[in-house]
Design an enzyme around this catalytic site. Structure first.
Site, PDB file in Angstrom:
ATOM      1  N   GLU A 179     -25.778  12.710  10.481  1.00 19.23           N
ATOM      2  CA  GLU A 179     -27.158  12.355  10.627  1.00 19.23           C
ATOM      3  C   GLU A 179     -27.875  13.559  11.150  1.00 19.23           C
ATOM      4  O   GLU A 179     -28.975  13.596  10.549  1.00 19.23           O
ATOM      5  CB  GLU A 179     -27.059  11.006  11.515  1.00 19.23           C
ATOM      6  N   PRO A 200      12.139   3.504  -6.184  1.00 19.48           N
ATOM      7  CA  PRO A 200      12.420   2.289  -5.619  1.00 19.48           C
ATOM      8  C   PRO A 200      12.874   2.457  -4.140  1.00 19.48           C
ATOM      9  O   PRO A 200      12.758   1.708  -3.294  1.00 19.48           O
ATOM     10  CB  PRO A 200      13.147   1.280  -6.526  1.00 19.48           C
ATOM     11  N   ALA A 247      10.301   4.087  -1.509  1.00 24.83           N
ATOM     12  CA  ALA A 247       9.286   3.132  -1.244  1.00 24.83           C
ATOM     13  C   ALA A 247       9.832   2.054  -0.534  1.00 24.83           C
ATOM     14  O   ALA A 247       8.994   1.523   0.564  1.00 24.83           O
ATOM     15  CB  ALA A 247       8.814   2.866  -2.731  1.00 24.83           C
TER      16      ALA A 247
END
EC number: 3.5.4.26
Length: 358
Positions: A55, A272, A275
């Site tokens: 900002e 697999p 994961a």
């Protein structure tokens, strides 16, 4: 209060601006200032720790009083504390901004409260415009702040019937070129790409992030291999432009080691077994499932190659529910992006960060 089409478009641009900033100890934030008539009069983003917040960066590009009556569109709630820089809420008030539209709430109890401070001073405040998209930009920062570990994305490609490979182990290619290009683009956004030794031995992956023409993206994820088995000296991963990291530890310890090296965003693409291990341990913040309209089934001898193995679900009552964030067509394939409930990228925003944008 309602959000205008102009403000929505400004938020899309603010999200693009946010991604220009560096990922690090502070969140990536973008800001757009609109005149009372809806024209963009300034824009900014956070350039790193110790620099002006988004900002203030935008306000610095305007002459005195040029922001009076303007609308500030910001991806993250304006901060409300004194750190290495002053509160953005006070800077917006001093500039005479009349309206603030923001995406995600500030999770840091020390720096939050900007929305309330602005509203108490008579500024119109509209929260949560494109909130999910805003959270996605800072997902890695949120994971580090809330959970004390890197943000973890687990990716797999599967057939429509849930197979990651044929019975003989062949898997290239289940998905099409658009899906594969999307994977490489996402790899380039990660700090590290993690696989297991089994994937290296079976597929010999390069673990690089490549454009469709084969050239390397400018930013490359550091290659990380988890496991004990030795790798062939001629494995493709040894030719990665960044040094290979070997980790033989629990997943928690591996993530701690990566965080100590400054890694904030981890991309798990190890097949697999790996994961499933990350999912079973509750260490996944985002799932990328690329689904191809093809059927593979099991082999004639019953051999099967599912996309996932055991993840600790023995009864339907234990199933792991996910929140679907998006579904995208990539040629004939689908990409499903989902977040486990309660993760930094999910719906629970109650945890506290150690340090806000500073």
């Amino acid at each position: 209060m309602t959000v205008s089409a102009t403000e929505r478009e400004a938020m899309r641009h603010a999200l693009e601006l946010a991604r220009r900033g560096p990922r690090g100890v502070n969140p990536q934030v973008g800001a757009v200032l609109l005149s009372p008539g809806g024209e963009i009069i300034a824009e900014g983003w956070h350039h790193g720790a110790g620099t002006a917040h988004a900002e203030v960066d935008a306000l610095s590009k305007l002459d005195r009083d040029a922001a009076r009556g303007a609308t500030a569109v910001v991806t993250l709630e304006p901060c409300n504390h004194h750190g290495r820089t002053g509160p953005c809420s006070e800077a917006l008030l001093a500039a005479g901004v009349a309206r603030v539209v923001f995406g995600a709430d500030d999770p840091n109890v020390e720096s939050s409260g900007g929305a309330e401070r602005l509203a108490a001073a008579g500024v119109e405040v509209e929260p949560h415009l494109m909130r999910d998209e805003s959270l996605d930009v800072i997902a890695d920062w949120l994971a580090v702040q809330k959970l004390g570990r890197p943000h973890v994305t687990v990716k797999w490609a599967q057939s429509l019937d849930g197979r990651a490979a044929a019975a003989d182990g062949t898997s290239q290619w289940i998905t099409g070129p658009l899906a594969r290009a999307d994977v490489h683009r996402r790899r380039a956004e990660a700090d590290a790409i993690v696989v297991g030794t089994g994937t290296v031995l079976a597929d010999d992956p390069a673990l690089t992030a490549r454009r469709p023409d084969g050239t390397l993206y400018d930013h490359q994820p550091a290659p990380v291999v988890v496991g004990r088995r030795p790798l062939p000296p001629d494995a493709a991963v040894h030719r990665h432009p960044l040094p290979l990291r070997r980790l033989d530890a629990t997943l928690d310890a591996a993530l701690d080691a990566l965080r100590a090296d400054g890694v904030q965003r981890v991309f798990v693409e190890g097949g697999p077994t790996l994961a499933s291990a990350f999912l079973s341990a509750g260490l996944v913040d985002e799932v990328l499932a690329y689904v191809a309209p093809t059927l593979i089934g099991a082999g004639a001898d019953g051999a099967d190659r599912p996309a996932l193995g055991a993840i600790g679900v023995d009864t339907i009552a234990d199933q792991r529910r996910l929140r679907v964030a998006s579904i995208e067509h990539l040629g004939d394939d689908l990409l499903i992006v989902a977040h486990p409930a309660g993760t930094a990228a999910g719906t629970d925003d109650s945890a506290t960060a150690d340090e806000g944008e500073s």
